[in-house]
Design a protein around this motif. Structure first.
Motif, PDB file in Angstrom:
ATOM      1  N   THR A 289      14.186 -33.515  34.159  1.00 15.61           N
ATOM      2  CA  THR A 289      13.016 -34.057  35.552  1.00 15.61           C
ATOM      3  C   THR A 289      13.121 -35.328  35.660  1.00 15.61           C
ATOM      4  O   THR A 289      13.771 -36.149  34.993  1.00 15.61           O
ATOM      5  CB  THR A 289      11.186 -33.599  34.799  1.00 15.61           C
ATOM      6  N   ASP A 290      13.094 -35.890  37.030  1.00 17.62           N
ATOM      7  CA  ASP A 290      13.517 -36.960  37.149  1.00 17.62           C
ATOM      8  C   ASP A 290      11.878 -37.673  37.279  1.00 17.62           C
ATOM      9  O   ASP A 290      11.331 -37.878  37.645  1.00 17.62           O
ATOM     10  CB  ASP A 290      13.762 -37.272  38.876  1.00 17.62           C
ATOM     11  N   TRP A 291      12.396 -38.594  36.044  1.00 16.87           N
ATOM     12  CA  TRP A 291      10.911 -39.337  35.407  1.00 16.87           C
ATOM     13  C   TRP A 291      10.636 -40.310  36.541  1.00 16.87           C
ATOM     14  O   TRP A 291       9.504 -40.719  36.718  1.00 16.87           O
ATOM     15  CB  TRP A 291      10.532 -39.113  34.175  1.00 16.87           C
ATOM     16  N   GLY A 292      11.332 -41.153  36.509  1.00 16.28           N
ATOM     17  CA  GLY A 292      11.586 -42.459  37.979  1.00 16.28           C
ATOM     18  C   GLY A 292      11.095 -42.035  38.777  1.00 16.28           C
ATOM     19  O   GLY A 292       9.537 -42.832  39.258  1.00 16.28           O
ATOM     20  N   ALA A 293      11.046 -40.801  39.431  1.00 15.19           N
ATOM     21  CA  ALA A 293      10.991 -40.274  40.654  1.00 15.19           C
ATOM     22  C   ALA A 293       8.806 -40.023  40.437  1.00 15.19           C
ATOM     23  O   ALA A 293       8.340 -40.014  41.536  1.00 15.19           O
ATOM     24  CB  ALA A 293      11.829 -39.505  40.996  1.00 15.19           C
ATOM     25  N   VAL A 294       8.994 -39.147  39.380  1.00 15.62           N
ATOM     26  CA  VAL A 294       7.489 -38.424  39.168  1.00 15.62           C
ATOM     27  C   VAL A 294       6.697 -39.931  39.054  1.00 15.62           C
ATOM     28  O   VAL A 294       5.323 -40.124  39.533  1.00 15.62           O
ATOM     29  CB  VAL A 294       7.762 -37.396  37.769  1.00 15.62           C
ATOM     30  N   MET A 295       6.443 -41.121  38.030  1.00 19.04           N
ATOM     31  CA  MET A 295       5.800 -41.852  37.916  1.00 19.04           C
ATOM     32  C   MET A 295       5.612 -42.645  39.139  1.00 19.04           C
ATOM     33  O   MET A 295       4.416 -43.298  39.550  1.00 19.04           O
ATOM     34  CB  MET A 295       6.629 -42.770  37.029  1.00 19.04           C
ATOM     35  N   ALA A 296       6.847 -42.940  40.192  1.00 21.04           N
ATOM     36  CA  ALA A 296       6.779 -43.510  40.950  1.00 21.04           C
ATOM     37  C   ALA A 296       5.561 -42.244  42.958  1.00 21.04           C
ATOM     38  O   ALA A 296       5.056 -43.599  43.154  1.00 21.04           O
ATOM     39  CB  ALA A 296       7.873 -43.976  42.367  1.00 21.04           C
ATOM     40  N   GLY A 297       5.655 -41.665  41.892  1.00 20.51           N
ATOM     41  CA  GLY A 297       4.989 -40.929  42.943  1.00 20.51           C
ATOM     42  C   GLY A 297       3.539 -40.625  42.481  1.00 20.51           C
ATOM     43  O   GLY A 297       2.425 -40.997  43.116  1.00 20.51           O
ATOM     44  N   ALA A 298       3.261 -40.641  41.277  1.00 22.64           N
ATOM     45  CA  ALA A 298       2.082 -40.456  40.385  1.00 22.64           C
ATOM     46  C   ALA A 298       1.599 -42.304  40.725  1.00 22.64           C
ATOM     47  O   ALA A 298      -0.123 -42.161  41.583  1.00 22.64           O
ATOM     48  CB  ALA A 298       2.237 -40.808  38.987  1.00 22.64           C
ATOM     49  N   THR A 299       1.965 -42.928  40.904  1.00 20.12           N
ATOM     50  CA  THR A 299       1.529 -44.764  41.600  1.00 20.12           C
ATOM     51  C   THR A 299       1.308 -44.451  43.175  1.00 20.12           C
ATOM     52  O   THR A 299       0.365 -45.495  43.369  1.00 20.12           O
ATOM     53  CB  THR A 299       2.793 -45.666  41.275  1.00 20.12           C
ATOM     54  N   LEU A 300       1.791 -44.138  43.252  1.00 18.95           N
ATOM     55  CA  LEU A 300       1.606 -44.040  45.283  1.00 18.95           C
ATOM     56  C   LEU A 300       0.458 -42.722  45.668  1.00 18.95           C
ATOM     57  O   LEU A 300      -0.129 -43.640  46.187  1.00 18.95           O
ATOM     58  CB  LEU A 300       3.013 -43.184  46.222  1.00 18.95           C
ATOM     59  N   ILE A 301       0.380 -41.860  44.620  1.00 18.56           N
ATOM     60  CA  ILE A 301      -1.148 -40.845  44.444  1.00 18.56           C
ATOM     61  C   ILE A 301      -2.343 -41.954  44.388  1.00 18.56           C
ATOM     62  O   ILE A 301      -3.711 -42.132  44.779  1.00 18.56           O
ATOM     63  CB  ILE A 301      -0.816 -39.951  44.117  1.00 18.56           C
TER      64      ILE A 301
ATOM     65  N   ALA B 259       4.151 -26.612  52.735  1.00 16.94           N
ATOM     66  CA  ALA B 259       2.722 -26.660  52.960  1.00 16.94           C
ATOM     67  C   ALA B 259       1.980 -26.585  51.282  1.00 16.94           C
ATOM     68  O   ALA B 259       0.999 -26.234  50.807  1.00 16.94           O
ATOM     69  CB  ALA B 259       2.057 -25.519  53.966  1.00 16.94           C
ATOM     70  N   VAL B 260       2.516 -27.952  50.815  1.00 19.32           N
ATOM     71  CA  VAL B 260       1.686 -28.305  49.400  1.00 19.32           C
ATOM     72  C   VAL B 260       0.777 -29.685  49.260  1.00 19.32           C
ATOM     73  O   VAL B 260       0.960 -30.079  50.595  1.00 19.32           O
ATOM     74  CB  VAL B 260       2.790 -28.740  48.371  1.00 19.32           C
ATOM     75  N   THR B 261       0.117 -29.997  48.575  1.00 18.62           N
ATOM     76  CA  THR B 261      -1.069 -31.552  48.494  1.00 18.62           C
ATOM     77  C   THR B 261       0.067 -31.793  47.497  1.00 18.62           C
ATOM     78  O   THR B 261       1.463 -31.669  46.919  1.00 18.62           O
ATOM     79  CB  THR B 261      -1.863 -31.135  47.694  1.00 18.62           C
ATOM     80  N   LEU B 262      -0.738 -33.332  47.550  1.00 21.71           N
ATOM     81  CA  LEU B 262       0.843 -33.901  46.665  1.00 21.71           C
ATOM     82  C   LEU B 262       0.351 -33.823  45.269  1.00 21.71           C
ATOM     83  O   LEU B 262       1.884 -34.046  44.998  1.00 21.71           O
ATOM     84  CB  LEU B 262      -0.358 -35.611  46.722  1.00 21.71           C
ATOM     85  N   PRO B 263      -0.178 -33.541  44.440  1.00 27.38           N
ATOM     86  CA  PRO B 263      -0.229 -33.292  42.842  1.00 27.38           C
ATOM     87  C   PRO B 263       0.822 -31.954  42.778  1.00 27.38           C
ATOM     88  O   PRO B 263       1.074 -32.009  42.151  1.00 27.38           O
ATOM     89  CB  PRO B 263      -1.438 -32.441  42.660  1.00 27.38           C
ATOM     90  N   ILE B 264       0.857 -30.675  43.636  1.00 28.55           N
ATOM     91  CA  ILE B 264       2.038 -30.102  43.677  1.00 28.55           C
ATOM     92  C   ILE B 264       3.654 -30.499  44.558  1.00 28.55           C
ATOM     93  O   ILE B 264       4.396 -30.181  43.428  1.00 28.55           O
ATOM     94  CB  ILE B 264       1.795 -28.548  44.793  1.00 28.55           C
ATOM     95  N   TRP B 265       3.398 -31.899  45.679  1.00 30.51           N
ATOM     96  CA  TRP B 265       4.363 -32.047  45.789  1.00 30.51           C
ATOM     97  C   TRP B 265       5.682 -32.875  44.639  1.00 30.51           C
ATOM     98  O   TRP B 265       6.559 -32.871  43.947  1.00 30.51           O
ATOM     99  CB  TRP B 265       3.778 -33.420  46.521  1.00 30.51           C
ATOM    100  N   LEU B 266       4.824 -33.788  43.432  1.00 25.96           N
ATOM    101  CA  LEU B 266       5.264 -34.152  41.804  1.00 25.96           C
ATOM    102  C   LEU B 266       6.233 -32.887  41.611  1.00 25.96           C
ATOM    103  O   LEU B 266       6.678 -33.368  40.077  1.00 25.96           O
ATOM    104  CB  LEU B 266       3.818 -34.717  41.091  1.00 25.96           C
ATOM    105  N   GLN B 267       5.833 -31.524  41.966  1.00 30.76           N
ATOM    106  CA  GLN B 267       6.950 -30.643  40.844  1.00 30.76           C
ATOM    107  C   GLN B 267       8.085 -30.319  41.636  1.00 30.76           C
ATOM    108  O   GLN B 267       8.682 -30.182  40.833  1.00 30.76           O
ATOM    109  CB  GLN B 267       6.079 -29.192  40.801  1.00 30.76           C
ATOM    110  N   SER B 268       8.514 -31.279  42.401  1.00 33.95           N
ATOM    111  CA  SER B 268       9.568 -31.283  43.084  1.00 33.95           C
ATOM    112  C   SER B 268      10.563 -32.184  42.555  1.00 33.95           C
ATOM    113  O   SER B 268      11.849 -31.409  42.638  1.00 33.95           O
ATOM    114  CB  SER B 268       9.695 -31.739  44.737  1.00 33.95           C
ATOM    115  N   PHE B 269      10.369 -32.683  41.706  1.00 36.52           N
ATOM    116  CA  PHE B 269      11.352 -33.741  41.082  1.00 36.52           C
ATOM    117  C   PHE B 269      11.016 -32.930  39.305  1.00 36.52           C
ATOM    118  O   PHE B 269      11.888 -33.245  38.927  1.00 36.52           O
ATOM    119  CB  PHE B 269      10.413 -35.145  40.695  1.00 36.52           C
ATOM    120  N   GLN B 270      10.680 -31.257  39.155  1.00 33.11           N
ATOM    121  CA  GLN B 270      11.233 -31.039  38.069  1.00 33.11           C
ATOM    122  C   GLN B 270      11.791 -29.824  38.345  1.00 33.11           C
ATOM    123  O   GLN B 270      10.620 -28.337  39.459  1.00 33.11           O
ATOM    124  CB  GLN B 270      10.010 -30.964  37.341  1.00 33.11           C
TER     125      GLN B 270
END
Length: 306
Positions: free
Chosen positions: A268-280, A251-262
């Motif tokens: 930290t999976d920076w590629g996935a973080v940047m891809a997730g930020a782009t999707l957001i 039960a998280v929102t997208l900004p909190i979901w980005l923490q799952s890559f750290q």
């Protein structure tokens, strides 16, 4: 029949020519204004490019492999173009629940905060009642309180209501946080609509509610859209309240979901973080593209033209 068609085309052609001439004149005026102050325009373009650099770097990094992201000097363009970062983001087990939670919180915030703020702003703008000045001051004072000062009381309130780890509980906090500011913003739009329009409608037989719904409300559409977009962006990007209220991974929102890559001491999976930020960022861009004309349009211009 042929004569009528020919005459109608002849009579309509001068208006078409005049519209084209007006458009050409407007373009020429814009070009002249641009080159009239080259220094100021160059500075404005430079600021725009500086603002776009983080956005470009986010998108650029989303299509790079891990080795490219860690390379020095950094690559301005992906050398090994890959979709793996987006695949990682999409296949993350919490992405779709987080997307649903963010959309739900944003929709509830827009509906209830905008509706309540619209009624409050109309009352503050149109009616003179006892305590009106104190209410306006209270709205300003609420905006001065740091959000962090309310975290403990908000947490205990939701805990007492059984709304912790709930999108509904988070939306309640978002609505209470953003309503005063949206009401203050929307009051300016309501003040911009002449009260004489409502009085004329009531003279013609409308009730006050009917005059509001038929006259004032259509003119407030640009203001409602502007404040609704602001409320949605607040709910879509908010981080600290969601971090406190939502403690379960499911039960998280997208900004909190980005923490799952750290994860802890792991890299930290920076590629996935940047891809997730782009999707957001994509829904925000789509919203602005769809409503930019409504945001920039004057809400009283329609009444003046009509």
């Amino acid at each position: 029949m042929a004569t009528a068609t020919t005459s109608s085309s002849v009579t309509s052609s001068p208006s078409v020519v005049s519209e084209q001439s007006a458009a050409a004149a407007a373009r020429a005026a814009r070009r002249k204004a641009f080159f009239a102050n080259p220094g100021s325009n160059f500075f404005g373009v430079l600021l725009a490019l500086v603002w776009l650099i983080p956005v470009y770097w986010m998108i650029n990094s989303a299509f790079q492999s891990e080795s490219e992201l860690m390379a020095w000097p950094p690559h301005l363009l992906p050398q090994d173009f890959t979709w793996n970062n987006f695949i990682t983001a999409f296949t993350n087990k919490n992405f779709w629940p987080a997307l649903g939670a963010s959309l739900t919180a944003g929709a509830l915030t827009v509906i209830f905060a905008s509706g309540g703020a619209l009624l409050a702003s109309f009352a503050l703008s149109r009616f003179r009642f006892r305590g009106r000045t104190m209410m306006i001051i209270a709205i300003l004072v609420v905006q001065m309180i740091p959000a962090e000062a309310l975290f403990i009381s908000q947490y205990r309130m939701l805990d007492g209501w059984g709304l912790l780890n709930s999108v509904i509980g988070l939306s309640v906090l978002y609505i209470g946080t953003i309503v005063p500011f949206i009401a203050w913003m929307m009051r300016g739009f309501v003040d911009g609509v002449p009260v004489e329009l409502e009085e004329a409608a009531m003279v013609d037989g409308c009730s006050r509610v009917g005059a509001f719904c038929r006259v004032t409300l259509p003119l407030l559409v640009p203001g409602i859209i502007s404040t609704s977009v602001f409320g949605f962006l607040f709910a879509w990007n908010e981080y600290t309240l969601a971090l406190i209220v939502l403690s379960k991974d499911s039960a998280v929102t997208l900004p909190i979901w980005l923490q799952s890559f750290q994860q802890g001491l792991k890299a930290t999976d920076w590629g996935a973080v940047m891809a997730g930020a782009t999707l957001i960022a994509i829904p925000v861009i789509i919203i602005f593209v769809l409503v930019q004309n409504k945001i920039s349009k004057g809400m009283v211009a329609g009444a003046v033209k009509g």
